[in-house]
Design an enzyme around this catalytic site. Structure first.
Site, PDB file in Angstrom:
ATOM      1  N   SER A  55      -0.170   4.430   4.590  1.00  0.00           N
ATOM      2  CA  SER A  55      -1.477   3.758   4.542  1.00  0.00           C
ATOM      3  C   SER A  55      -1.760   2.971   5.813  1.00  0.00           C
ATOM      4  CB  SER A  55      -1.552   2.828   3.324  1.00  0.00           C
ATOM      5  OG  SER A  55      -0.561   1.804   3.407  1.00  0.00           O
ATOM      6  N   GLY A  56      -0.718   2.610   6.542  1.00  0.00           N
ATOM      7  CA  GLY A  56      -0.916   1.864   7.789  1.00  0.00           C
ATOM      8  C   GLY A  56      -0.331   0.469   7.786  1.00  0.00           C
ATOM      9  N   LYS A  57       0.469   0.133   6.793  1.00  0.00           N
ATOM     10  CA  LYS A  57       1.044  -1.213   6.678  1.00  0.00           C
ATOM     11  C   LYS A  57       1.829  -1.617   7.925  1.00  0.00           C
ATOM     12  CE  LYS A  57       3.483  -0.170   3.083  1.00  0.00           C
ATOM     13  NZ  LYS A  57       3.081   1.260   3.090  1.00  0.00           N
ATOM     14  N   SER A  58       2.771  -0.777   8.302  1.00  0.00           N
ATOM     15  CA  SER A  58       3.633  -1.111   9.441  1.00  0.00           C
ATOM     16  C   SER A  58       2.849  -1.132  10.745  1.00  0.00           C
ATOM     17  CB  SER A  58       4.787  -0.106   9.544  1.00  0.00           C
ATOM     18  OG  SER A  58       5.636  -0.203   8.415  1.00  0.00           O
ATOM     19  N   GLY A  94       0.835  -1.191   0.000  1.00  0.00           N
ATOM     20  CA  GLY A  94       0.000   0.000   0.000  1.00  0.00           C
ATOM     21  C   GLY A  94       0.867   1.238   0.000  1.00  0.00           C
ATOM     22  N   LEU A  95       0.230   2.376  -0.134  1.00  0.00           N
ATOM     23  CA  LEU A  95       0.949   3.648  -0.161  1.00  0.00           C
ATOM     24  C   LEU A  95       1.707   3.892   1.137  1.00  0.00           C
ATOM     25  CD1 LEU A  95      -1.827   5.957  -1.667  1.00  0.00           C
ATOM     26  CD2 LEU A  95       0.265   5.217  -2.836  1.00  0.00           C
ATOM     27  N   SER A  96       2.724   4.722   1.068  1.00  0.00           N
ATOM     28  CA  SER A  96       3.385   5.196   2.279  1.00  0.00           C
ATOM     29  C   SER A  96       2.348   5.912   3.145  1.00  0.00           C
ATOM     30  CB  SER A  96       4.515   6.165   1.916  1.00  0.00           C
ATOM     31  OG  SER A  96       5.107   6.709   3.076  1.00  0.00           O
ATOM     32  N   SER A  99       6.158  -6.016   5.187  1.00  0.00           N
ATOM     33  CA  SER A  99       5.457  -4.747   5.000  1.00  0.00           C
ATOM     34  C   SER A  99       6.254  -3.839   4.079  1.00  0.00           C
ATOM     35  CB  SER A  99       5.258  -4.088   6.379  1.00  0.00           C
ATOM     36  OG  SER A  99       4.628  -2.850   6.255  1.00  0.00           O
TER      37      SER A  99
END
Length: 207
Positions: free
Chosen positions: A40-43, A36-38, A107
């Protein structure tokens, strides 16, 4: 960059196989690939899921984009070629964790469809579970969060080849999981992923 350059090398198998490791741990390995975009909440999701799995006695390890670029991939930049090599290496490392029986949470923005497909095929070739998690968030919401101040720098021309600004993001076409972090709570997202891992028999169901 991924061609085999070394010659006269051969895979050396061991005496312990993947099912035996799974029996020892009480669960098998799998890769959950967060894209996902920087911002976006991945980490954030990966950290929360890692903690939840650990509390349930699951051996889990998190591979984060910035962390990897500070170590094994510190010689790579953000050109399309370097991005592809970055993801290829992470895909191979993820496979090693899965072979060891670990649930690995990878991630990475990984903006290109072809690069993510290569990682998926690496896993499928060895019958390893691969779950693509699309951490979806509008560009507007990601920019508003901008936890590292990167969008601001990209808009000012201080960062080149920044995904979503002057470099494209190719959204997954058929991810196993599609999260909407501008609509769902973190608890809901973690609960959804835990339920999926249970349903697929990758972790034991809660007692």
């Amino acid at each position: 960059m991924s061609e085999q350059k070394a010659t006269n090398v051969h895979w050396h198998g061991g005496e312990i196989n993947r099912p035996e490791r799974a029996q020892l741990l009480g669960h098998g390995g799998a890769t959950l690939w967060f894209t996902g975009l920087s911002g976006s909440g991945k980490s954030t999701i990966a950290v929360a899921l890692e903690q939840a799995l650990y509390q349930r006695g699951v051996l889990v390890y998190r591979l984060d984009g910035d962390n990897i670029r500070l170590g094994i991939n510190k010689n790579l930049g953000f050109s399309a070629e370097d991005r592809a090599e970055n993801i290829r290496r992470v895909g191979e490392v993820s496979k090693l964790f899965v072979d060891g029986g670990v649930i690995v949470l990878s991630s990475f923005i990984s903006p290109y469809l072809v690069d993510r497909q290569i990682v998926r095929e690496l896993h499928e070739a060895d019958n390893m579970p691969f779950i693509e998690v699309f951490v979806d968030c509008s560009l507007e919401a990601a920019e508003e969060r901008d936890p590292k101040g990167l969008y601001k720098k990209a808009r000012a021309g201080e960062i080149k080849n920044f995904t979503g600004i002057d470099d494209p993001y190719e959204a997954p076409e058929a991810p196993e999981v599609h999260l909407h972090t501008d609509q769902q709570s973190l608890a809901e997202e973690v609960e959804h992923l835990i339920a999926l891992l249970e349903k697929q028999g990758l972790i034991p169901a809660a007692a």
